[in-house]
Design a protein around this motif. Structure first.
Motif, PDB file in Angstrom:
ATOM      1  N   LYS A 281      -0.503  35.880  71.942  1.00  0.00           N
ATOM      2  CA  LYS A 281      -1.223  34.662  71.544  1.00  0.00           C
ATOM      3  C   LYS A 281      -0.285  33.550  71.080  1.00  0.00           C
ATOM      4  O   LYS A 281      -0.687  32.393  70.984  1.00  0.00           O
ATOM      5  N   ASP A 282       0.978  33.901  70.777  1.00  0.00           N
ATOM      6  CA  ASP A 282       1.915  32.887  70.313  1.00  0.00           C
ATOM      7  C   ASP A 282       3.331  33.268  70.741  1.00  0.00           C
ATOM      8  O   ASP A 282       3.545  34.302  71.397  1.00  0.00           O
ATOM      9  N   MET A 283       4.307  32.436  70.365  1.00  0.00           N
ATOM     10  CA  MET A 283       5.680  32.643  70.795  1.00  0.00           C
ATOM     11  C   MET A 283       6.251  33.963  70.279  1.00  0.00           C
ATOM     12  O   MET A 283       6.915  34.701  71.027  1.00  0.00           O
ATOM     13  N   ASN A 284       6.013  34.279  69.023  1.00  0.00           N
ATOM     14  CA  ASN A 284       6.544  35.516  68.452  1.00  0.00           C
ATOM     15  C   ASN A 284       6.020  36.737  69.192  1.00  0.00           C
ATOM     16  O   ASN A 284       6.781  37.676  69.494  1.00  0.00           O
ATOM     17  N   GLU A 285       4.731  36.734  69.491  1.00  0.00           N
ATOM     18  CA  GLU A 285       4.137  37.863  70.208  1.00  0.00           C
ATOM     19  C   GLU A 285       4.672  37.956  71.638  1.00  0.00           C
ATOM     20  O   GLU A 285       4.899  39.058  72.147  1.00  0.00           O
ATOM     21  N   LEU A 286       4.886  36.801  72.275  1.00  0.00           N
ATOM     22  CA  LEU A 286       5.394  36.796  73.642  1.00  0.00           C
ATOM     23  C   LEU A 286       6.824  37.330  73.698  1.00  0.00           C
ATOM     24  O   LEU A 286       7.168  38.129  74.583  1.00  0.00           O
ATOM     25  N   ILE A 287       7.659  36.901  72.762  1.00  0.00           N
ATOM     26  CA  ILE A 287       9.046  37.371  72.729  1.00  0.00           C
ATOM     27  C   ILE A 287       9.095  38.872  72.428  1.00  0.00           C
ATOM     28  O   ILE A 287       9.860  39.620  73.045  1.00  0.00           O
ATOM     29  N   ALA A 288       8.251  39.315  71.508  1.00  0.00           N
ATOM     30  CA  ALA A 288       8.189  40.747  71.183  1.00  0.00           C
ATOM     31  C   ALA A 288       7.770  41.553  72.409  1.00  0.00           C
ATOM     32  O   ALA A 288       8.314  42.640  72.677  1.00  0.00           O
ATOM     33  N   LEU A 289       6.801  41.042  73.144  1.00  0.00           N
ATOM     34  CA  LEU A 289       6.331  41.717  74.354  1.00  0.00           C
ATOM     35  C   LEU A 289       7.437  41.806  75.395  1.00  0.00           C
ATOM     36  O   LEU A 289       7.639  42.859  76.020  1.00  0.00           O
ATOM     37  N   ALA A 290       8.163  40.685  75.577  1.00  0.00           N
ATOM     38  CA  ALA A 290       9.259  40.662  76.559  1.00  0.00           C
ATOM     39  C   ALA A 290      10.376  41.625  76.162  1.00  0.00           C
ATOM     40  O   ALA A 290      10.964  42.293  77.026  1.00  0.00           O
ATOM     41  N   LYS A 291      10.662  41.717  74.876  1.00  0.00           N
ATOM     42  CA  LYS A 291      11.718  42.632  74.415  1.00  0.00           C
ATOM     43  C   LYS A 291      11.294  44.095  74.546  1.00  0.00           C
ATOM     44  O   LYS A 291      12.138  44.977  74.763  1.00  0.00           O
ATOM     45  N   ALA A 292      10.005  44.334  74.433  1.00  0.00           N
ATOM     46  CA  ALA A 292       9.501  45.707  74.565  1.00  0.00           C
ATOM     47  C   ALA A 292       9.453  46.157  76.020  1.00  0.00           C
ATOM     48  O   ALA A 292       9.437  47.362  76.297  1.00  0.00           O
ATOM     49  N   GLN A 293       9.438  45.165  76.936  1.00  0.00           N
ATOM     50  CA  GLN A 293       9.346  45.476  78.368  1.00  0.00           C
ATOM     51  C   GLN A 293      10.411  44.701  79.145  1.00  0.00           C
ATOM     52  O   GLN A 293      10.085  43.830  79.946  1.00  0.00           O
ATOM     53  N   PRO A 294      11.678  44.976  78.920  1.00  0.00           N
ATOM     54  CA  PRO A 294      12.725  44.200  79.606  1.00  0.00           C
ATOM     55  C   PRO A 294      12.623  44.297  81.129  1.00  0.00           C
ATOM     56  O   PRO A 294      12.462  45.380  81.687  1.00  0.00           O
ATOM     57  N   GLY A 295      12.675  43.118  81.776  1.00  0.00           N
ATOM     58  CA  GLY A 295      12.622  43.060  83.232  1.00  0.00           C
ATOM     59  C   GLY A 295      11.244  43.230  83.828  1.00  0.00           C
ATOM     60  O   GLY A 295      11.094  43.233  85.048  1.00  0.00           O
ATOM     61  N   LYS A 296      10.211  43.355  82.985  1.00  0.00           N
ATOM     62  CA  LYS A 296       8.848  43.580  83.488  1.00  0.00           C
ATOM     63  C   LYS A 296       8.034  42.290  83.573  1.00  0.00           C
ATOM     64  O   LYS A 296       7.172  42.155  84.431  1.00  0.00           O
ATOM     65  N   LEU A 297       8.279  41.361  82.658  1.00  0.00           N
ATOM     66  CA  LEU A 297       7.544  40.087  82.696  1.00  0.00           C
ATOM     67  C   LEU A 297       8.284  39.101  83.595  1.00  0.00           C
ATOM     68  O   LEU A 297       9.518  39.106  83.656  1.00  0.00           O
ATOM     69  N   ASN A 298       7.517  38.253  84.277  1.00  0.00           N
ATOM     70  CA  ASN A 298       8.161  37.248  85.110  1.00  0.00           C
ATOM     71  C   ASN A 298       7.635  35.860  84.775  1.00  0.00           C
ATOM     72  O   ASN A 298       6.573  35.705  84.162  1.00  0.00           O
ATOM     73  N   PHE A 299       8.434  34.868  85.158  1.00  0.00           N
ATOM     74  CA  PHE A 299       8.019  33.484  84.929  1.00  0.00           C
ATOM     75  C   PHE A 299       8.113  32.699  86.220  1.00  0.00           C
ATOM     76  O   PHE A 299       9.065  32.838  86.995  1.00  0.00           O
ATOM     77  N   ALA A 300       7.092  31.888  86.467  1.00  0.00           N
ATOM     78  CA  ALA A 300       7.038  31.057  87.665  1.00  0.00           C
ATOM     79  C   ALA A 300       7.720  29.730  87.408  1.00  0.00           C
ATOM     80  O   ALA A 300       7.780  29.244  86.273  1.00  0.00           O
ATOM     81  N   SER A 301       8.254  29.137  88.471  1.00  0.00           N
ATOM     82  CA  SER A 301       8.808  27.781  88.371  1.00  0.00           C
ATOM     83  C   SER A 301       8.409  27.006  89.612  1.00  0.00           C
ATOM     84  O   SER A 301       7.928  27.581  90.598  1.00  0.00           O
ATOM     85  N   SER A 302       8.640  25.705  89.588  1.00  0.00           N
ATOM     86  CA  SER A 302       8.317  24.868  90.743  1.00  0.00           C
ATOM     87  C   SER A 302       9.428  24.884  91.784  1.00  0.00           C
ATOM     88  O   SER A 302       9.369  24.147  92.758  1.00  0.00           O
ATOM     89  N   GLY A 303      10.446  25.724  91.585  1.00  0.00           N
ATOM     90  CA  GLY A 303      11.508  25.851  92.579  1.00  0.00           C
ATOM     91  C   GLY A 303      12.817  26.264  91.940  1.00  0.00           C
ATOM     92  O   GLY A 303      13.082  25.953  90.777  1.00  0.00           O
ATOM     93  N   ALA A 304      13.626  26.992  92.678  1.00  0.00           N
ATOM     94  CA  ALA A 304      14.941  27.397  92.187  1.00  0.00           C
ATOM     95  C   ALA A 304      15.784  26.161  91.903  1.00  0.00           C
ATOM     96  O   ALA A 304      15.861  25.244  92.715  1.00  0.00           O
ATOM     97  N   GLY A 305      16.390  26.133  90.731  1.00  0.00           N
ATOM     98  CA  GLY A 305      17.212  24.989  90.352  1.00  0.00           C
ATOM     99  C   GLY A 305      16.431  23.833  89.760  1.00  0.00           C
ATOM    100  O   GLY A 305      17.014  22.802  89.407  1.00  0.00           O
ATOM    101  N   SER A 306      15.124  23.987  89.626  1.00  0.00           N
ATOM    102  CA  SER A 306      14.309  22.931  89.024  1.00  0.00           C
ATOM    103  C   SER A 306      14.409  22.985  87.507  1.00  0.00           C
ATOM    104  O   SER A 306      14.897  23.964  86.930  1.00  0.00           O
TER     105      SER A 306
END
Length: 322
Positions: free
Chosen positions: A135-160
């Motif tokens: 629900k917030d930044m702290n929870e998101l970072i904790a989730l990412a640290k608990a699951q390294p390499g499992k979460l992904n992020f989209a972008s509008s293009g490589a190098g953007s």
């Protein structure tokens, strides 16, 4: 003979074309290059500001859309134009800072272009799909640290900018999230809505309707202050990451060598146009915050942005084409 030669010399001087005096500028139409196709945020900002500039100077400001290579082609056209003030551009952070740091381009932003004014900033928003249990930044970072390499992020293009925003988050929060590049923001948003990807950093205007509808969850905005159109969303500083700022921006530039008096006139016209309440209102609806600074300040800003993103690219090991 001596008198005749003197007369000839004087006549030659009279026949030489005189430089345009600063007070005579502009006395013909100004071409305003937009290095992206019509209809996008860069184009909308340029058209609104350009129209008001035209009204102020009583000369046409002609929009010339020259899209290609992420804004590089149109920006290069300005760098190669005559330095007389009659060909300028409103270009993007991508073309002025990111691309020169990522790939070999035909211009050097600080050497081949003259800064006129920073026109507008558009904050980047960090959002997650609704199935992400954070629900917030702290929870998101904790989730990412608990699951390294499992979460992904989209972008509008490589190098953007949106790609580098994710890389900056990885560095600052020390998390392992995977980049998924798209060809533009729209398909990235579609896959976020379809829960094919978990998070993204994108321009506020394209995300706002989905946030308001509850289809995406806003985590933080990468600006120093909350956005008037999304006051419920905290800044990254409020979310505990004060040095994590990511804003897209658009600035007016001219060819290097443009006379100082002409640069000053262009700056005065552009900043006056940006102070117009109707211009502010139109662009606020696009999520844009109008700036309007001096050429010197804008040049310093570009220099700082070049250094910032070059360091992110190096530290994150982002592949470049240089």
């Amino acid at each position: 003979m001596r008198i005749f030669a003197t007369l000839l010399t004087g006549l030659s001087v009279l026949l030489l074309p005189a430089p345009v005096a600063a007070q005579d500028f502009p006395n013909k139409p100004i071409k305003l290059i937009v290095p992206f196709p019509a209809g996008g945020p860069n184009d909308i900002i340029a058209r609104v500001v350009g129209q008001r500039m035209s009204e102020l100077i009583k000369q046409p400001v002609l929009i010339d859309n020259r899209g290609g290579q992420g804004g590089v082609l149109g920006t290069d056209a300005v760098a190669k134009a005559a330095p007389d003030g009659y060909t300028i551009a409103i270009s993007s952070a991508g073309a002025l800072v990111i691309s020169p740091s990522m790939e070999k381009v035909a211009y050097d932003t600080l050497k081949d272009l003259q800064a006129i004014t920073l026109v507008a900033k558009v904050p980047e928003m960090l959002v997650v799909a609704t199935n992400v249990p954070a629900k917030d930044m702290n929870e998101l970072i904790a989730l990412a640290k608990a699951q390294p390499g499992k979460l992904n992020f989209a972008s509008s293009g490589a190098g953007s900018l949106t790609h580098l925003a994710g890389e900056l988050l990885k560095l600052k929060a020390k998390v392992d999230i995977v980049h998924v590049p798209y060809r533009g923001a729209a398909p990235a948003v579609n896959d976020l809505l379809g829960q094919q990807v978990q998070m993204a950093f994108l321009d506020l205007p394209i995300l706002l309707p989905q946030i308001k509808a509850g289809a995406l969850r806003a985590i933080a905005i990468g600006a120093p202050e909350r956005a008037p159109t999304a006051m419920e969303v905290p800044t990254t500083a409020e979310a505990g990451m004060p040095d994590f700022l990511v804003e897209n921006w658009y600035g007016m530039v001219a060819p290097a060598g443009t006379p100082a008096a002409v640069v000053a006139t262009l700056n005065k016209i552009a900043t006056e146009a940006m102070r117009d309440p109707a211009v502010k209102e139109k662009l606020a609806s696009q999520g844009a915050e109008l700036i309007g600074d001096t050429p010197e300040h804008f040049r310093s800003f570009i220099d700082a942005e070049l250094r910032k993103w070059a360091k992110v690219i190096k530290d994150a090991g982002v592949e470049t084409a240089k």
